[in-house]
Enzyme design. Sequence first.
Site, PDB file in Angstrom:
ATOM      1  N   SER A  49      -0.930  -5.319   2.688  1.00 32.08           N
ATOM      2  CA  SER A  49      -0.957  -3.809   2.357  1.00 32.08           C
ATOM      3  C   SER A  49      -1.000  -3.485   0.886  1.00 32.08           C
ATOM      4  O   SER A  49      -1.977  -3.974   0.180  1.00 32.08           O
ATOM      5  CB  SER A  49       0.018  -3.183   3.125  1.00 32.08           C
ATOM      6  OG  SER A  49      -0.468  -1.678   2.872  1.00 32.08           O
ATOM      7  N   LYS A  57      -4.513  -6.539   5.380  1.00 30.50           N
ATOM      8  CA  LYS A  57      -4.288  -5.258   5.944  1.00 30.50           C
ATOM      9  C   LYS A  57      -4.976  -4.475   4.961  1.00 30.50           C
ATOM     10  O   LYS A  57      -4.519  -3.841   3.683  1.00 30.50           O
ATOM     11  CB  LYS A  57      -2.993  -5.006   5.877  1.00 30.50           C
ATOM     12  CG  LYS A  57      -2.570  -3.532   6.447  1.00 30.50           C
ATOM     13  CD  LYS A  57      -1.065  -3.208   6.785  1.00 30.50           C
ATOM     14  CE  LYS A  57      -0.810  -1.888   7.391  1.00 30.50           C
ATOM     15  NZ  LYS A  57      -0.574  -0.911   6.355  1.00 30.50           N
ATOM     16  N   GLN A 115      -1.815   4.003   5.639  1.00 31.43           N
ATOM     17  CA  GLN A 115      -0.918   5.072   6.390  1.00 31.43           C
ATOM     18  C   GLN A 115      -0.489   6.343   5.526  1.00 31.43           C
ATOM     19  O   GLN A 115       0.174   6.083   4.502  1.00 31.43           O
ATOM     20  CB  GLN A 115       0.353   4.395   7.233  1.00 31.43           C
ATOM     21  CG  GLN A 115      -0.502   3.667   8.338  1.00 31.43           C
ATOM     22  CD  GLN A 115      -1.062   2.244   7.819  1.00 31.43           C
ATOM     23  OE1 GLN A 115      -0.467   1.652   6.922  1.00 31.43           O
ATOM     24  NE2 GLN A 115      -2.132   1.768   8.355  1.00 31.43           N
TER      25      GLN A 115
END
Length: 442
Positions: free
Chosen positions: A345, A370, A374
Amino acid sequence: MEDNYSTETGEDKSDSPVYSQMSMEYVSSQVKKAQKKGMVQGLLIALLIILISGLVIGGLWIVRSLVNGSLASKIMSSSSGSVLDRDAVDKLDDLYGIIENTYIEDVDKDDLQEGMYKGMLEALGDPYSVYYTEEEFAEMMEDTAGTFEGIGAYLTQDPDTLEIKVIKPIKDSPAEAAGILTDDVIAEVDGEDIAGQDLNLVVSKIRGPKGSEVQIGVYREGEEDIITFTLKRDEINTLTVEYEMLDDDIGYIMIMEFADATDDQFYEALDDLEAQGMKSLIIDLRANGGGYVDVSVNIADRLVKEGVIVSVKDKYGLSYKYEDNGDENYLKVPCVLLVDGNTASASEILTGALRDHDLATIIGTKTFGKGITQNILPLEDGSGVKITGSTYYTPDGENIHGIGIEPDIEVEFDYDQYKEDGTDNQLEAAIDYLKNNEETNR
């Protein structure tokens, strides 16, 4: 029609035949008027009774709806934009009736409602989109506050197997002191099998007041049985950046996660190492599962000289580019990035930026992959959601979701050697690379 008494002559006419006939007509007309008036009053009374009855019945319906919790649902179901249509509301009420009348245990209506909210996010089929109860949301936000009370270990959950693994124990924590190791798989908490449970739920069970005890059972590679540790919880200071100057003026900075204060901690570390005469730099992103995108971008901004750091695109196709507009603060020494399968991420955003701007050599194993971000959104009642809101792209336009970033030099971590004598062979490879490539100046 004439009056009973003539004011003109002063004579009494009440006994005359003409007058009597006129009096009868008058009486008849008054009776008819009274009948009509009575009918009108009757109709009005009947309407009033109907109105009052309707209000009473409506009031009882509202009270009943408030009691069984369906009023808001019925209101929502009237909206064409609501997920709850009439059939869905009726089905939910039917299910609740079955549970209330049939299920062997007592149930809490609040728990059922929380389950519905969780189910709605789970139905997306996205392991990164999660509903949090008020307690879970507070604990998640506490993770970034700098301190909490628990055992002190970074954990991650495999989105496919739901296996919860220790990324690494926090330095000087109860977990480190007890001997919990990287890659230990959490199997039990206080004797309870936690297989398949959500990470945040397991974390809430592991945490607790300072001084209290908790039993943690783990599966460890090479061991047949569960290893059980009894730990005393403590206040954990989550310093997210550690650094030191290694031999040959090689600076070393480890970033554990991208939390609120991580960028400031990184700036302080980098400034201090530069003041000490750092000639090259190792940035360790192994086991860093990510965090706040803007914090990762801030760190990249300190290292990149000029240009795009990352771009993101939402569901509507709207994109936004995070850019470094150019300043005197940028990385001027050779750099190695250490990565592994748990580098994910926000860590991959930083990795992609340094790779695409040719600012670092990547050593280790392929990153997690990833390539989505979010949004964390609080709700009015204190609960909240984390929901996937965008896809991100490296400066060269690559989306690494499900793919990861391949290292320039692949070095598998020698776990046995590390257990035997503490040797970190990946770190040693980074040091050797910088020593043998001193002429490389990016």
